[in-house]
Design a protein around this motif. Structure first.
Motif, PDB file in Angstrom:
ATOM      1  N   LYS A   1       0.834  -1.204   0.000  1.00  0.00           N
ATOM      2  CA  LYS A   1       0.000   0.000   0.000  1.00  0.00           C
ATOM      3  C   LYS A   1       0.873   1.260   0.000  1.00  0.00           C
ATOM      4  O   LYS A   1       0.565   2.247  -0.680  1.00  0.00           O
ATOM      5  CB  LYS A   1      -0.928   0.001   1.209  1.00  0.00           C
ATOM      6  CG  LYS A   1      -2.043  -1.041   1.117  1.00  0.00           C
ATOM      7  CD  LYS A   1      -2.809  -1.175   2.416  1.00  0.00           C
ATOM      8  CE  LYS A   1      -3.611   0.077   2.726  1.00  0.00           C
ATOM      9  NZ  LYS A   1      -4.433  -0.103   3.949  1.00  0.00           N
TER      10      LYS A   1
ATOM     11  N   VAL B   1       2.232   1.842  -3.509  1.00  0.00           N
ATOM     12  CA  VAL B   1       1.189   2.361  -4.397  1.00  0.00           C
ATOM     13  C   VAL B   1       0.891   3.820  -4.079  1.00  0.00           C
ATOM     14  O   VAL B   1       0.696   4.649  -4.983  1.00  0.00           O
ATOM     15  CB  VAL B   1      -0.093   1.520  -4.276  1.00  0.00           C
ATOM     16  CG1 VAL B   1      -1.235   2.148  -5.079  1.00  0.00           C
ATOM     17  CG2 VAL B   1       0.155   0.094  -4.761  1.00  0.00           C
ATOM     18  N   GLU B   2       0.868   4.166  -2.802  1.00  0.00           N
ATOM     19  CA  GLU B   2       0.593   5.545  -2.396  1.00  0.00           C
ATOM     20  C   GLU B   2       1.671   6.498  -2.899  1.00  0.00           C
ATOM     21  O   GLU B   2       1.385   7.657  -3.227  1.00  0.00           O
ATOM     22  CB  GLU B   2       0.471   5.633  -0.878  1.00  0.00           C
ATOM     23  CG  GLU B   2      -0.835   5.042  -0.344  1.00  0.00           C
ATOM     24  CD  GLU B   2      -0.845   4.897   1.160  1.00  0.00           C
ATOM     25  OE1 GLU B   2       0.174   5.270   1.806  1.00  0.00           O
ATOM     26  OE2 GLU B   2      -1.861   4.418   1.713  1.00  0.00           O
TER      27      GLU B   2
ATOM     28  N   GLU C   1       0.831   7.166  -6.450  1.00  0.00           N
ATOM     29  CA  GLU C   1      -0.333   8.047  -6.501  1.00  0.00           C
ATOM     30  C   GLU C   1       0.054   9.476  -6.124  1.00  0.00           C
ATOM     31  O   GLU C   1      -0.473  10.441  -6.687  1.00  0.00           O
ATOM     32  CB  GLU C   1      -1.422   7.522  -5.570  1.00  0.00           C
ATOM     33  CG  GLU C   1      -2.048   6.218  -6.049  1.00  0.00           C
ATOM     34  CD  GLU C   1      -3.054   5.656  -5.062  1.00  0.00           C
ATOM     35  OE1 GLU C   1      -3.062   6.127  -3.900  1.00  0.00           O
ATOM     36  OE2 GLU C   1      -3.826   4.755  -5.449  1.00  0.00           O
TER      37      GLU C   1
ATOM     38  N   LEU D   1       1.602  11.056  -9.032  1.00  0.00           N
ATOM     39  CA  LEU D   1       0.582  11.428 -10.010  1.00  0.00           C
ATOM     40  C   LEU D   1      -0.093  12.744  -9.626  1.00  0.00           C
ATOM     41  O   LEU D   1      -0.315  13.612 -10.481  1.00  0.00           O
ATOM     42  CB  LEU D   1      -0.466  10.315 -10.107  1.00  0.00           C
ATOM     43  CG  LEU D   1      -1.658  10.591 -11.036  1.00  0.00           C
ATOM     44  CD1 LEU D   1      -1.186  10.841 -12.457  1.00  0.00           C
ATOM     45  CD2 LEU D   1      -2.647   9.427 -10.986  1.00  0.00           C
ATOM     46  N   LYS D   2      -0.403  12.904  -8.345  1.00  0.00           N
ATOM     47  CA  LYS D   2      -1.043  14.138  -7.880  1.00  0.00           C
ATOM     48  C   LYS D   2      -0.116  15.334  -8.074  1.00  0.00           C
ATOM     49  O   LYS D   2      -0.552  16.422  -8.464  1.00  0.00           O
ATOM     50  CB  LYS D   2      -1.430  14.007  -6.411  1.00  0.00           C
ATOM     51  CG  LYS D   2      -2.577  13.042  -6.169  1.00  0.00           C
ATOM     52  CD  LYS D   2      -2.898  12.937  -4.683  1.00  0.00           C
ATOM     53  CE  LYS D   2      -4.040  11.946  -4.444  1.00  0.00           C
ATOM     54  NZ  LYS D   2      -4.340  11.784  -3.001  1.00  0.00           N
TER      55      LYS D   2
ATOM     56  N   ASP E   1      -0.142  16.183 -11.700  1.00  0.00           N
ATOM     57  CA  ASP E   1      -1.411  16.826 -12.068  1.00  0.00           C
ATOM     58  C   ASP E   1      -1.374  18.316 -11.763  1.00  0.00           C
ATOM     59  O   ASP E   1      -1.903  19.140 -12.526  1.00  0.00           O
ATOM     60  CB  ASP E   1      -2.577  16.175 -11.322  1.00  0.00           C
ATOM     61  CG  ASP E   1      -2.982  14.853 -11.943  1.00  0.00           C
ATOM     62  OD1 ASP E   1      -2.604  14.610 -13.102  1.00  0.00           O
ATOM     63  OD2 ASP E   1      -3.673  14.062 -11.263  1.00  0.00           O
TER      64      ASP E   1
ATOM     65  N   LEU F   1       4.376   6.263 -14.955  1.00  0.00           N
ATOM     66  CA  LEU F   1       3.571   5.859 -13.803  1.00  0.00           C
ATOM     67  C   LEU F   1       3.015   4.447 -13.981  1.00  0.00           C
ATOM     68  O   LEU F   1       2.949   3.671 -13.024  1.00  0.00           O
ATOM     69  CB  LEU F   1       2.437   6.854 -13.584  1.00  0.00           C
ATOM     70  CG  LEU F   1       2.874   8.265 -13.163  1.00  0.00           C
ATOM     71  CD1 LEU F   1       1.678   9.213 -13.129  1.00  0.00           C
ATOM     72  CD2 LEU F   1       3.551   8.234 -11.796  1.00  0.00           C
TER      73      LEU F   1
ATOM     74  N   GLU G   1       3.786   1.294 -11.522  1.00  0.00           N
ATOM     75  CA  GLU G   1       2.740   0.485 -10.901  1.00  0.00           C
ATOM     76  C   GLU G   1       2.901  -0.987 -11.275  1.00  0.00           C
ATOM     77  O   GLU G   1       2.752  -1.876 -10.412  1.00  0.00           O
ATOM     78  CB  GLU G   1       1.360   0.978 -11.338  1.00  0.00           C
ATOM     79  CG  GLU G   1       0.214   0.277 -10.629  1.00  0.00           C
ATOM     80  CD  GLU G   1      -1.135   0.863 -10.999  1.00  0.00           C
ATOM     81  OE1 GLU G   1      -2.025   0.881 -10.138  1.00  0.00           O
ATOM     82  OE2 GLU G   1      -1.293   1.294 -12.157  1.00  0.00           O
TER      83      GLU G   1
END
Length: 209
Positions: free
Chosen positions: A53, A56-57, A60, A63-64, A67, A119, A123
């Protein structure tokens, strides 16, 4: 996967609250039949293991962050397109601004495609590497407890309010199993050790290669 500190892993697993030992007991009881079977919920491990987890975080979070950068670049492109409207079509200024807008748009699309692939690769690497660890854990426990077959199963309970959950439940390969045959917790404990060792090798960053 190399089995580093195998003795330490074995000691940790043997101290579990009678989860894996109960598997061994159940298998010994059926030894005369020649069948030694256990089950493992791989999906549960991927969804709930803290180490996975966290990996994966991090993706993420990346990705944020991207963005936020992307929003700024889109705003720059929008402003450049607005400036284009202030020039008369066919003039040198219009042509220069038009080329700038086209260049910015092309670069933005290339950057987006590159980042999406980066990304997606990150993953995929997380799932690939951790599946290898899970498989190694299953093999380690199976060999130690003389289990000659480990089946993958899904412990998720069906939820009538969620159609996808019902479909997954109906499609389960294993309809029933004795809880004593479930080595999921043992594999998760093995995974704890494997991830900790890997993080230590990589200098404590915990990032995948």
């Amino acid at each position: 996967m190399r089995f580093n500190c195998v003795a330490a892993i074995l000691v940790a697993i043997l101290t579990m609250t009678a989860v894996v030992p109960s598997v061994a007991t159940a298998q010994e009881a059926s030894a005369s039949s020649g069948h030694r079977v256990a089950v493992v919920d791989v999906a549960y491990i991927f969804k709930n293991h803290p180490g996975i987890k966290a990996q994966v975080e991090r993706v993420e979070g990346d990705l944020k962050s991207y963005d936020a950068q992307l929003q700024g670049k889109r705003e720059e492109l929008k402003q450049a397109a607005e400036r284009l409207k202030t020039f008369k079509v066919g003039t040198p200024d219009y042509t220069a601004q038009e080329e700038q807008v086209a260049s910015m748009e092309s670069k933005l699309r290339l950057d987006m495609a590159r980042k999406r692939k980066e990304l997606a690769d990150a993953e995929a690497r997380i799932y690939f590497e951790n599946y290898q660890r899970i498989a190694s854990g299953v093999q380690f426990l199976a060999q130690h407890y003389k289990i000659n077959m480990v089946l993958r199963y899904n412990s998720e309970e069906m939820d009538l309010e969620r159609g996808d959950s019902v479909i997954r439940g109906v499609m389960k390969n294993i309809v029933y199993h004795d809880e004593a045959l479930d080595m999921t917790k043992g594999v998760m404990q093995y995974l704890d050790k494997a991830i900790q060792e890997d993080v230590a090798k990589r200098g404590g960053s915990g990032t995948t290669r």
